[in-house]
Write a protein that holds these residues in place. Structure first.
Motif, short mmCIF file in Angstrom:
data_model
loop_
_atom_site.label_atom_id
_atom_site.label_comp_id
_atom_site.label_asym_id
_atom_site.label_seq_id
_atom_site.Cartn_x
_atom_site.Cartn_y
_atom_site.Cartn_z
N SER A 1 28.46 44.77 21.26
CA SER A 1 28.88 45.84 20.34
C SER A 1 27.68 46.57 19.77
N PHE A 2 27.92 47.83 19.48
CA PHE A 2 26.92 48.68 18.84
C PHE A 2 27.54 49.27 17.58
N GLN B 1 23.13 48.82 14.62
CA GLN B 1 23.30 47.40 14.90
C GLN B 1 23.57 47.23 16.39
N LEU B 2 23.09 46.12 16.92
CA LEU B 2 23.36 45.73 18.31
C LEU B 2 23.62 44.23 18.28
N GLY B 3 24.79 43.84 18.75
CA GLY B 3 25.11 42.42 18.65
C GLY B 3 25.99 41.94 19.78
N LEU B 4 26.10 40.65 19.86
CA LEU B 4 26.88 40.00 20.92
C LEU B 4 28.35 39.97 20.53
N GLY B 5 29.22 40.22 21.48
CA GLY B 5 30.66 40.07 21.26
C GLY B 5 31.26 41.25 20.51
N ASP B 6 32.46 40.99 19.96
CA ASP B 6 33.18 42.05 19.25
C ASP B 6 32.60 42.24 17.85
N VAL B 7 33.04 43.33 17.23
CA VAL B 7 32.62 43.61 15.85
C VAL B 7 33.29 42.60 14.92
N LYS B 8 32.51 42.08 13.98
CA LYS B 8 33.08 41.12 13.02
C LYS B 8 33.64 41.84 11.82
N THR C 1 32.31 48.92 21.33
CA THR C 1 32.28 47.63 22.03
C THR C 1 32.51 47.87 23.51
N GLY D 1 19.08 43.37 16.52
CA GLY D 1 19.24 43.19 17.96
C GLY D 1 18.36 44.16 18.75
N THR E 1 29.03 40.15 29.93
CA THR E 1 29.43 39.74 28.58
C THR E 1 29.83 40.97 27.78
N ARG E 2 30.30 40.73 26.56
CA ARG E 2 30.68 41.84 25.68
C ARG E 2 29.59 42.06 24.63
#
Lengths: 136, 246
Positions: free
Chosen positions: A115-116, A129-136, A86, A46, A112-113
């Motif tokens: 997460s890092f 990591q940089l991503g969309l939404g909550d942590v999976k 997040t 990301g 939007t949300r």
């Protein structure tokens, strides 16, 4: 970088992400991605996507004006090797152009949300990591 | 670079396929900086593919060393955007002597007190059925989400039915992972072997519960919860064949 962002504490991780977003906005408004690259892991997909966007846009004669990210409160999940953070991100409206040949367009923002994942090495925190939404 | 071109091509394609009326509004485009566009499909995962350690070795985090379970913290960002007021919870470490605690047991207890929804068993053909005929059972699960304040923490609960135990009322039971469906589907059926009045049937639903603390990452509760449904009475009749003249 603020002193707090160097701390090996939850506050330090949160301050680091806040600083990272400041650097991120600086890179967007200037095309100078050196510090953003330094704070981002090469493996951070990301992060690299944004670094590429900012570098390539400015190299092509384009630019971004406005559209900055502003983060809200941060939720942290601290694990042994990584800290997950997040937050809500408000992306402001802005304008820009993708190259010297293109025309400037207005760009709508959003909320939007995001997460890092951050981890520490001898130089301090880095975004893994940089991503969309909550942590999976 | 490749992903940039993919996005540029996608954007160009989307614009070229847009109806003419939409092209009239082309002055305002979605920002390329939008996370929903730029990070589409990119998620932060707990098991990272790799942590980059090329520049220098990772030093252990003294706060997290020997910490077997994640710690949840919420930090507020003040108007000047410096960080303050981090508040910590340790959901799985009830013996930690430090600071405020929120244990998984607290969350489990709260979920029990709230009560997960019991489900009404539906039976077809209705309040009466016949011996040796496939009697249809089904129920209608509802999503369950609740936000509660627990020991000063904002806790979101999310419960999903994962197992249905059908109590037929004749001493037999059956478990399924699906809630069944009404006729003509025959997902969950039972054949009563003996006639009886007032057979008490019900469905017990097992929920898998997950939770998150202060908007953090979702965690699974280590224990499932069962909600026993209300009883539905039905009469099981014996059918006698009768020849009739059409």
């Amino acid at each position: 970088m603020p002193d707090q962002a160097r701390e090996d504490t939850p506050e330090g991780a949160a301050a680091f992400v806040k600083h990272y977003v400041d650097v991120f906005n600086y890179a967007a408004s200037t095309g100078d991605v050196e510090e953003l690259s330094r704070l981002s892991s090469p493996a951070c997909e990301g992060c690299q996507s944004y670094i590429d966007l900012y570098r390539d846009t400015y190299q092509a004669g384009g630019y971004f004006k406005g559209g900055d990210w502003t983060i809200g409160d941060l939720s942290l999940e601290i694990e042994s090797e990584q800290t997950f953070l997040t937050t809500r991100v408000d992306v402001a409206d802005g304008r820009g152009r993708s190259s010297a040949d293109s025309t400037e367009t207005a760009e709508s923002g959003e909320t939007t949300r995001v997460s890092f994942a951050a981890a520490r090495d001898s130089e301090g925190w880095r975004v893994q990591q940089l991503g969309l939404g909550d942590v999976k | 670079m490749k992903s940039l071109w993919v996005q540029v091509v996608s954007l160009s394609l989307a614009l070229s396929l847009a109806p003419m009326s939409a092209q009239a509004d082309v002055d305002v485009n979605p920002s390329k900086r939008k996370p929903s566009l730029r990070l589409e499909g990119v998620r932060v995962v707990r098991q990272a593919p790799s942590i980059d350690r090329t520049t220098s070795p990772v030093t252990s985090n003294p706060k997290s060393r020997n910490r077997p379970t994640p710690t949840f913290t919420r930090c507020r960002v003040d108007p000047e955007n410096s960080i303050y007021g981090c508040r910590t919870a340790r959901p799985t470490d009830p013996t930690d002597p430090e600071g405020p605690e929120l244990t998984e047991g607290d969350i489990l207890r709260a979920a029990r007190e709230i009560g997960l929804p019991s489900l009404e068993v539906k039976i077809q053909p209705g309040e009466e059925t016949l011996v040796n005929v496939a009697t249809i059972f089904y129920t209608q699960p509802q999503p369950f989400q609740r936000s509660i304040d627990l020991l000063g923490f904002d806790v979101d609960l999310d419960a999903t039915p994962v197992r249905y135990r059908w109590v037929h009322g004749d001493g037999t039971t059956r478990s399924t992972s699906r809630p069944g469906r009404p006729y003509p589907a025959m997902d969950v059926t039972h054949r009563y072997r003996q006639a009886a009045d007032g057979v008490r049937a019900r469905v017990d639903v097992t929920y898998r519960v997950r939770y998150r603390v202060d908007g953090g990452a979702w965690q699974g509760l280590g224990q499932t919860l069962v909600a026993s449904g209300p009883v539905a009475e039905l009469d099981v009749k014996e059918a006698a064949p009768v020849l009739t003249k059409p």
